[in-house]
Design a protein around this motif. Structure first.
Motif, PDB file in Angstrom:
ATOM      1  N   ILE A  97       0.825  -1.209   0.000  1.00  0.00           N
ATOM      2  CA  ILE A  97       0.000   0.000   0.000  1.00  0.00           C
ATOM      3  C   ILE A  97       0.864   1.266   0.000  1.00  0.00           C
ATOM      4  CG2 ILE A  97      -2.005  -1.081   1.074  1.00  0.00           C
ATOM      5  CD1 ILE A  97      -1.058  -0.037   3.780  1.00  0.00           C
ATOM      6  N   ASN A  98       2.190   1.071  -0.057  1.00  0.00           N
ATOM      7  CA  ASN A  98       3.064   2.247  -0.106  1.00  0.00           C
ATOM      8  C   ASN A  98       3.138   2.841  -1.503  1.00  0.00           C
ATOM      9  OD1 ASN A  98       5.320   4.062   0.810  1.00  0.00           O
ATOM     10  ND2 ASN A  98       6.423   2.835  -0.750  1.00  0.00           N
ATOM     11  N   HIS A  99       3.083   1.992  -2.516  1.00  0.00           N
ATOM     12  CA  HIS A  99       3.350   2.468  -3.866  1.00  0.00           C
ATOM     13  C   HIS A  99       2.557   1.669  -4.901  1.00  0.00           C
ATOM     14  CE1 HIS A  99       6.376  -0.669  -2.786  1.00  0.00           C
ATOM     15  NE2 HIS A  99       5.964  -1.154  -3.937  1.00  0.00           N
ATOM     16  N   PHE A 133      -0.723  10.809  -5.369  1.00  0.00           N
ATOM     17  CA  PHE A 133       0.685  10.444  -5.205  1.00  0.00           C
ATOM     18  C   PHE A 133       1.499  11.613  -4.641  1.00  0.00           C
ATOM     19  CE2 PHE A 133       0.843   6.327  -7.285  1.00  0.00           C
ATOM     20  CZ  PHE A 133      -0.304   6.337  -8.059  1.00  0.00           C
ATOM     21  N   HIS A 134       2.609  11.246  -3.988  1.00  0.00           N
ATOM     22  CA  HIS A 134       3.589  12.259  -3.591  1.00  0.00           C
ATOM     23  C   HIS A 134       4.320  12.756  -4.842  1.00  0.00           C
ATOM     24  CE1 HIS A 134       3.657  10.281   0.608  1.00  0.00           C
ATOM     25  NE2 HIS A 134       3.152  11.506   0.756  1.00  0.00           N
ATOM     26  N   LYS A 135       4.967  13.888  -4.691  1.00  0.00           N
ATOM     27  CA  LYS A 135       5.821  14.395  -5.782  1.00  0.00           C
ATOM     28  C   LYS A 135       6.918  13.349  -6.060  1.00  0.00           C
ATOM     29  CE  LYS A 135       7.222  18.083  -3.749  1.00  0.00           C
ATOM     30  NZ  LYS A 135       6.516  17.693  -2.487  1.00  0.00           N
ATOM     31  N   GLN A 147      12.102  12.142   3.549  1.00  0.00           N
ATOM     32  CA  GLN A 147      12.395  11.555   2.229  1.00  0.00           C
ATOM     33  C   GLN A 147      11.958  10.093   2.187  1.00  0.00           C
ATOM     34  OE1 GLN A 147      16.250  11.622   0.322  1.00  0.00           O
ATOM     35  NE2 GLN A 147      16.618  13.702   1.106  1.00  0.00           N
ATOM     36  N   VAL A 148      12.295   9.358   3.236  1.00  0.00           N
ATOM     37  CA  VAL A 148      12.017   7.912   3.222  1.00  0.00           C
ATOM     38  C   VAL A 148      10.523   7.652   3.094  1.00  0.00           C
ATOM     39  CG1 VAL A 148      12.215   5.767   4.535  1.00  0.00           C
ATOM     40  CG2 VAL A 148      14.103   7.394   4.523  1.00  0.00           C
ATOM     41  N   ARG A 149       9.694   8.560   3.652  1.00  0.00           N
ATOM     42  CA  ARG A 149       8.236   8.378   3.596  1.00  0.00           C
ATOM     43  C   ARG A 149       7.612   9.045   2.399  1.00  0.00           C
ATOM     44  NH1 ARG A 149       9.122   8.680   9.219  1.00  0.00           N
ATOM     45  NH2 ARG A 149       8.861   6.589  10.142  1.00  0.00           N
ATOM     46  N   ASN A 150       8.087  10.248   2.034  1.00  0.00           N
ATOM     47  CA  ASN A 150       7.365  11.048   1.032  1.00  0.00           C
ATOM     48  C   ASN A 150       7.988  11.044  -0.348  1.00  0.00           C
ATOM     49  OD1 ASN A 150       5.637  11.725   3.074  1.00  0.00           O
ATOM     50  ND2 ASN A 150       6.663  13.667   3.546  1.00  0.00           N
ATOM     51  N   CYS A 151       9.119  10.333  -0.507  1.00  0.00           N
ATOM     52  CA  CYS A 151       9.731  10.273  -1.835  1.00  0.00           C
ATOM     53  C   CYS A 151       9.634   8.848  -2.383  1.00  0.00           C
ATOM     54  CB  CYS A 151      11.185  10.736  -1.758  1.00  0.00           C
ATOM     55  SG  CYS A 151      11.325  12.492  -1.423  1.00  0.00           S
ATOM     56  N   GLU A 152      10.113   8.656  -3.587  1.00  0.00           N
ATOM     57  CA  GLU A 152       9.913   7.370  -4.271  1.00  0.00           C
ATOM     58  C   GLU A 152      11.060   6.416  -3.947  1.00  0.00           C
ATOM     59  OE1 GLU A 152       9.328   8.264  -8.426  1.00  0.00           O
ATOM     60  OE2 GLU A 152       7.199   8.662  -8.066  1.00  0.00           O
ATOM     61  N   HIS A 157       6.181   4.705  -7.791  1.00  0.00           N
ATOM     62  CA  HIS A 157       5.338   5.878  -7.554  1.00  0.00           C
ATOM     63  C   HIS A 157       4.657   5.781  -6.192  1.00  0.00           C
ATOM     64  CE1 HIS A 157       6.649   7.131 -11.286  1.00  0.00           C
ATOM     65  NE2 HIS A 157       5.808   6.456 -12.046  1.00  0.00           N
ATOM     66  N   ASP A 158       4.889   6.822  -5.366  1.00  0.00           N
ATOM     67  CA  ASP A 158       4.614   6.766  -3.944  1.00  0.00           C
ATOM     68  C   ASP A 158       3.254   7.336  -3.588  1.00  0.00           C
ATOM     69  OD1 ASP A 158       5.584   7.956  -0.892  1.00  0.00           O
ATOM     70  OD2 ASP A 158       6.237   5.969  -1.552  1.00  0.00           O
ATOM     71  N   LEU A 159       2.375   6.493  -3.074  1.00  0.00           N
ATOM     72  CA  LEU A 159       1.023   6.937  -2.712  1.00  0.00           C
ATOM     73  C   LEU A 159       1.084   7.869  -1.499  1.00  0.00           C
ATOM     74  CD1 LEU A 159      -0.921   3.589  -3.161  1.00  0.00           C
ATOM     75  CD2 LEU A 159      -1.304   5.713  -4.450  1.00  0.00           C
ATOM     76  N   ASP A 160       0.144   8.814  -1.469  1.00  0.00           N
ATOM     77  CA  ASP A 160       0.052   9.758  -0.351  1.00  0.00           C
ATOM     78  C   ASP A 160      -1.032   9.257   0.599  1.00  0.00           C
ATOM     79  OD1 ASP A 160      -0.829  13.331  -0.117  1.00  0.00           O
ATOM     80  OD2 ASP A 160      -0.357  11.791   1.392  1.00  0.00           O
ATOM     81  N   LYS A 191       8.230   0.935   6.452  1.00  0.00           N
ATOM     82  CA  LYS A 191       9.185   1.996   6.817  1.00  0.00           C
ATOM     83  C   LYS A 191       8.964   3.235   5.963  1.00  0.00           C
ATOM     84  CE  LYS A 191      13.629   1.432   5.494  1.00  0.00           C
ATOM     85  NZ  LYS A 191      14.937   0.747   5.522  1.00  0.00           N
ATOM     86  N   HIS A 192       8.359   3.015   4.786  1.00  0.00           N
ATOM     87  CA  HIS A 192       8.189   4.109   3.823  1.00  0.00           C
ATOM     88  C   HIS A 192       6.844   4.804   3.963  1.00  0.00           C
ATOM     89  CE1 HIS A 192      11.979   3.127   1.897  1.00  0.00           C
ATOM     90  NE2 HIS A 192      11.659   1.868   2.157  1.00  0.00           N
ATOM     91  N   MET A 193       6.158   4.513   5.071  1.00  0.00           N
ATOM     92  CA  MET A 193       4.876   5.166   5.336  1.00  0.00           C
ATOM     93  C   MET A 193       4.889   5.716   6.768  1.00  0.00           C
ATOM     94  SD  MET A 193       2.271   2.490   3.473  1.00  0.00           S
ATOM     95  CE  MET A 193       3.111   0.993   3.920  1.00  0.00           C
ATOM     96  N   TRP A 194       4.134   6.812   6.972  1.00  0.00           N
ATOM     97  CA  TRP A 194       4.114   7.437   8.295  1.00  0.00           C
ATOM     98  C   TRP A 194       3.345   6.565   9.279  1.00  0.00           C
ATOM     99  CZ3 TRP A 194       7.301  11.306   9.235  1.00  0.00           C
ATOM    100  CH2 TRP A 194       7.750  12.071   8.158  1.00  0.00           C
TER     101      TRP A 194
HETATM  102 CA   LIG Z   1       5.890   6.324   0.927  1.00  0.00          CA
END
Ligand SMILES: [Ca+2]
Ligand SMILES: O=C(/C=C/c1ccc(O)c(O)c1)N[C@@H](Cc1ccc(O)cc1)C(=O)NCCCOc1c(-c2ccc(O)c(O)c2)oc2cc(O)cc(O)c2c1=O
Length: 477
Positions: A97-99, A133-135, A147-152, A157-160, A191-194
């Protein structure tokens, strides 16, 4: 609460990597339920991108939340969950569900024939569009939590997850899967999600389905993939109040122990003292689908490719009370990207031979190895007892009891182990369960004599096929 939802008398999870739903259902009924396995982690059920070379990691690039992959369709998935629950084996779904996907040079088609246009963030089968998606910044500094959460992550492609539509879409997907009768989820790339976004999602998940045999009020068992070997900006401790976390230190340290890099005598206090999360928060394993083929965590965890040490590592894991253990049952591979065995139509090949019922060439089926499946039984028998009577030779020979219900010894020296060691077992002749089984009152493998003072004659030759001997009260003759 961190309840696995296992059926009483069942323990240990097996990751049946890339198995089809119909084969998993068969394995629940003909092997896993009878051997007392507690649960199965299945490969992702959501539609994934088709990558021409079919690498194993194509299943970690979702195209939609439709239950359509090479493992099977929705009907087959539902049937499998039903049959496994009836066999006393729980199902845990690996969810991403991260990307969604990365960009690719070929037209993006999913395993359910959905299309997507990643560069424009158009995933019409969900639907997701750019606002979800995040930028597209890249993760370059793993010490920067933003970065680890909001970048790719590697271009994925990183879901918001703070976006309302994204949250509701994920929650609906997970609740539909809960209603199908599963017992929990593996959260990929947690780890890549808040943590706060994950907490929002988890708190809106339904209780497990009473239509599938769960008591009312049972919560889904959530274990989160957080690759944290220490030294990064993000800590596994940010996630273990939300749910369980994958403890990567575990397999790394035990592999070093069994390889003789770190003396086994230090494992007397193995557990939280080694900088690992509290036992009930730790999903533990020796190797996983990623590091068994890429050694991505810098160390070299043991795998089926080094069978003697691997079986010793698994035996230690299943004999020791720390953590919630998971084993992997995988397909043979020669290069790190290689996908599962498939036929000329690129359909997955069944691991099970129709004729013999045993596993076919190309599938390792670690979960069927006697030295592993008998240790599942050992773990069930000793459940609830503590480690006691620890002995070591000052280096790489160790032994310990589990209360008065079990005893295990390891020899990873270059010389024999031949000692009378104290156990808490009552006297008698025990079938040794690594080398054989007890069938009709007879030991098909070695036997171990325990005298009236609890001393066992322990002998493990350094060139023996297995460097472990294990006995427990269930198999005393
Ligand atoms: Ca993420
Ligand atoms: O090696 C791989 C795939 C690895 C992988 C896949 C699923 C996992 O659950 C996992 O833990 C690792 N993938 C290959 C090929 C690849 C795939 C996609 C891509 O956009 C670029 C390359 C690879 O070389 N990947 C780069 C190194 C591994 O970097 C990945 C990590 C990862 C590795 C170490 C970390 O500390 C970490 O926080 C994340 O997680 C993924 C999660 C996914 O859901 C999908 C991914 O593609 C990946 C993923 O590429």
């Amino acid at each position: 609460n961190k309840d696995t939802n296992y059926v009483p008398g069942h323990d240990v999870m097996v990751h049946l990597l890339e198995w089809k739903w119909t084969d998993i259902a068969e394995e629940c009924e003909s092997f896993l339920g009878l051997k007392g396995y507690g649960g199965i982690q299945v490969s992702p059920i959501q539609e994934n991108i088709i990558i021409p070379t079919r690498p194993w990691w194509e299943r970690y690039q979702p195209v939609s939340y439709r239950w359509l992959t090479r493992s099977g369709n929705e009907r087959q998935f539902r049937e499998m969950v039903e049959k496994c629950n009836q066999a006393g084996v729980r199902i845990y779904v690996d969810i991403i569900i991260n990307h969604m996907t990365a960009d690719h040079s070929f037209p993006v088609i999913g395993t359910g024939n959905s299309i997507a246009d990643p560069p424009s963030r158009d995933y019409s089968a969900v639907p997701y569009n750019r606002s979800d998606f995040h930028k597209s910044c890249s993760i370059v500094d793993y010490n920067d939590p933003n970065q680890v959460r909001n970048c790719e992550l590697v271009g994925l492609h990183d879901l918001d997850q703070s976006n309302e539509h994204v949250k509701q879409t994920i929650i609906k997907f997970m609740n539909d899967v809960i209603d199908a009768g599963v017992a929990g989820f593996r959260i990929d790339a947690a780890k890549h999600m808040w943590p706060s976004d994950l907490n929002f999602i988890y708190s809106r998940l339904k209780n497990l389905s009473t239509n599938h045999g769960f008591q009312s009020g049972k919560r889904p068992y959530i274990y989160q993939e957080v690759i944290d070997m220490g030294g990064e900006g993000i800590s596994k401790m940010e996630y273990n109040d939300l749910g369980v976390v994958t403890e990567f230190r575990y397999g790394f340290e035990i592999s070093r122990g069994m390889r003789g890099i770190n003396s086994l005598k230090w494992f007397k206090n193995f557990g939280e003292m080694w900088g690992m999360v509290p036992s009930n928060d730790a999903l533990v394993f020796i190797d996983n689908h990623d590091n068994q083929r890429s050694n991505s965590d810098g160390g070299s965890v043991l795998t089926y490719k080094e069978p003697k040490m691997y079986k010793m590592a698994i035996a230690f894991m299943l004999a020791h009370p720390y953590g919630i253990p998971r084993i992997i049952s995988s397909f043979a591979f020669h290069n790190k990207d290689q996908g599962p065995p498939s036929d000329i139509h690129e359909n997955l090949v069944s691991p099970l031979s129709i004729k013999t019922g045993s596993c076919v060439e190309g599938w390792i089926c670690e979960h069927r190895w006697r030295q592993i499946s008998n240790m599942v039984h050992f773990r069930k028998v000793v459940n609830g007892t503590v480690v006691s009577e620890w002995w070591d030779n000052g280096n790489n020979q160790i032994a310990f009891s589990r209360g008065n219900t079990g005893f295990i010894a390891f020899n990873s020296e270059t010389f024999d182990l031949n000692q009378k060691l104290h156990t808490k077992l009552s006297s008698g002749v025990y079938c040794e369960i690594i080398s054989g089984n007890k069938i009709n009152g007879n030991c098909t493998g070695k036997t171990v004599f325990v005298d009236e003072n609890g001393y066992a004659d322990v002998k493990i030759l350094s060139d023996a096929e297995d460097g472990t001997i294990a006995i427990h009260v269930d198999v005393s003759r």
